[in-house]
Structure formats: C-alpha cells, structure tokens
Design an enzyme around this catalytic site. Structure first.
Site: not given
Length: 273
Positions: A15, A94, A134, A179, A198, A239-240, A269
């Site tokens: 990217r 990021y 995401s 995501v 969730d 999960v974030l 990850i």
C-alpha cells in the site's frame, strides 16, 4: 506544511499512504508534498503520476524525514527508521503502539509527535481511518480461511458452503465490529453456518436484525467460545479495543481442542491478538 510520503519497507506491504489524487488536494490547500521515489509502485501509481499531481520526487527516505514537517506511512516505523525520527516532527501512520513497547520507547526518546490512524475518532466515536481497512480485512479473512481449508494447504478439504447432501462449514467469528460483521457477511454469502459472537447485547440485537438467516448471534463468553471452537472449521478473531492491546480470548487449550485441519485467522494479531 511540508508533507513527506514514504515508501513502505515492511515485508509484503504494497500500500501507499497517499495517492496522486491526494497530493493534488494537499497542493490545493497550500501544502508542499515530497514523495519518496517508487512509493506508489506497489499500489499501481507511477512516479510520473505523482509529479503530474504536483509532488516533488525524493531519492531517499532520509531526505524525506529531514525536510518534512510531517511524514506519512501506512505501517509503523521500523528499527532502521528510528534514528530518522526527530523532535517535533509529526509521524502520521498506523502505529499499534499497545503491542510494541520497543517502538513506543523509540518514539518517546525521539520527541516526535505520533498520530495513529487507528485512534482517530469522529464525534460519534467511529474510526474513519481504520474502518476501510477493517472492511477489507474482514472480507479477506474469509477468503484466506477458505483457501487454507483446502487439502493441499493442510486443511480438511471443506467447502464453506457445502454441496447438496453435505453440510456447510461452521464458521465462528469472535467480535461483531466492522471486521467481524464483514467476515460474517462473506461467510454467510458463501453458504456457511456462521456464529457471530460479541459481548455487547445491543450490538447483538442489531446484528440479529440485519444479518442473513444462516448467521446466529451469541453472547461472547469463554464457555461459548470453548464450546463452538470444537465444532468450527474456521475461526476468525476480530476483536479490537481502540488504542489498547487486543484481548486474547482463544487459549492454547482451546486451540488444542480444534478439529485437525481447521483454520484460525486472527485479524487483530498486530494489536496483540
């Protein structure tokens, strides 16, 4: 402001943080843009396109760092760049600092100003710079999972959607955010039996209303994960917690209970997993 666009050096990162169209907009707003040579090649943008948009082409990352008030990347600075960071310079990329103490300490030592794409929030607490990536990651997680379920990749040889007379695969998606929702949509579209977990009951009510009939929403608890992971052909970790290390919800003991040839894709990850 002088803005520097760096070529990505992280392995297999193709990217680029700004397109020629973005350079044109920055120029219209009075900024000078420096672009490292071949920064856009992986994304299909030539040096000539950046020059035509008004950028100045730069030979080395060292010069981009030296001349820029703000430097931009897609991924976090790597150790070879730590010595180029300087006090008061904005690093806009990021960063995922919660999972990287070495980078965090290097940035603190340099005195630079780090602004992480993944922590920028709008008034409604949505994440405008993280959400598009995401969406991509959730959909790709299913594509990659389906690929590695093929026998020549070591999988069980299971089709996500099954065939007439054969059950579809069971997909467990842990996390009902951007995501997870995109992963579940893809898996459902391919005909899999999908469990979407969730810990937010309001979110589950919403997802129950909008997701297809082959998607089953469940409250995420260790007991639920432990039970479903034994049945799953494909598990997606999605999960974030913005600005924090992602929790580890799947234990080594749970992984040992998974079917032989099943697949686990952990999208979070790089934020701790």
């Amino acid at each position: 402001m002088i803005v520097g666009i760096l070529k990505e050096i992280k392995l297999e990162e193709n990217r680029v943080c700004m397109t020629p169209a973005g350079v044109e907009v920055m120029k219209m707003n009075g900024h000078k843009v420096l672009v490292e040579k071949k920064a856009g090649i992986g994304g299909g943008f030539t040096d000539e396109a950046y020059i035509a948009a008004g950028a100045e082409l730069i030979e080395s990352p060292k010069e981009v760092y030296e001349r820029s008030d703000m430097v931009m990347h897609v991924k976090e600075p790597l150790p070879s760049e730590y010595g180029l960071l300087r006090k008061g310079q904005i690093i806009f990329t990021y960063l995922h600092l919660a999972a990287d103490e070495v980078l965090t300490r290097a940035m603190i030592k340099s005195g630079c100003i780090g602004i992480a794409y993944e922590t920028i929030q709008k008034a409604d607490r949505s994440l405008p710079l993280l959400t598009p990536m995401s969406e991509v990651a959730g959909r790709m997680a299913i594509q990659e999972g389906a690929k590695y379920l093929e026998m020549h990749h070591g999988g069980q040889g299971v089709l996500l959607g099954g065939v007439p007379g054969v059950d579809p695969a069971t997909v467990v998606v842990i996390g009902g955010g951007v995501v997870g929702t995109n992963a579940a949509k893809m898996a459902c579209g391919l005909g899999a039996k999908v469990y979407l977990l969730d810990s937010n009951l309001d979110r589950l009510r919403y997802l129950s209303d909008v997701m297809p009939a082959n998607c089953f929403t469940l409250m995420s608890t260790p007991a639920t994960i432990r039970k479903l992971i034994k049945e799953a052909h494909l598990v997606i970790g999605a999960v974030l917690i913005p600005g924090a290390k992602a929790p580890r919800l799947v234990t080594n003991d749970m992984i040992r209970e998974m079917k032989k040839g099943s697949v686990l894709v952990d999208v979070a990850i790089d934020q701790g997993g």
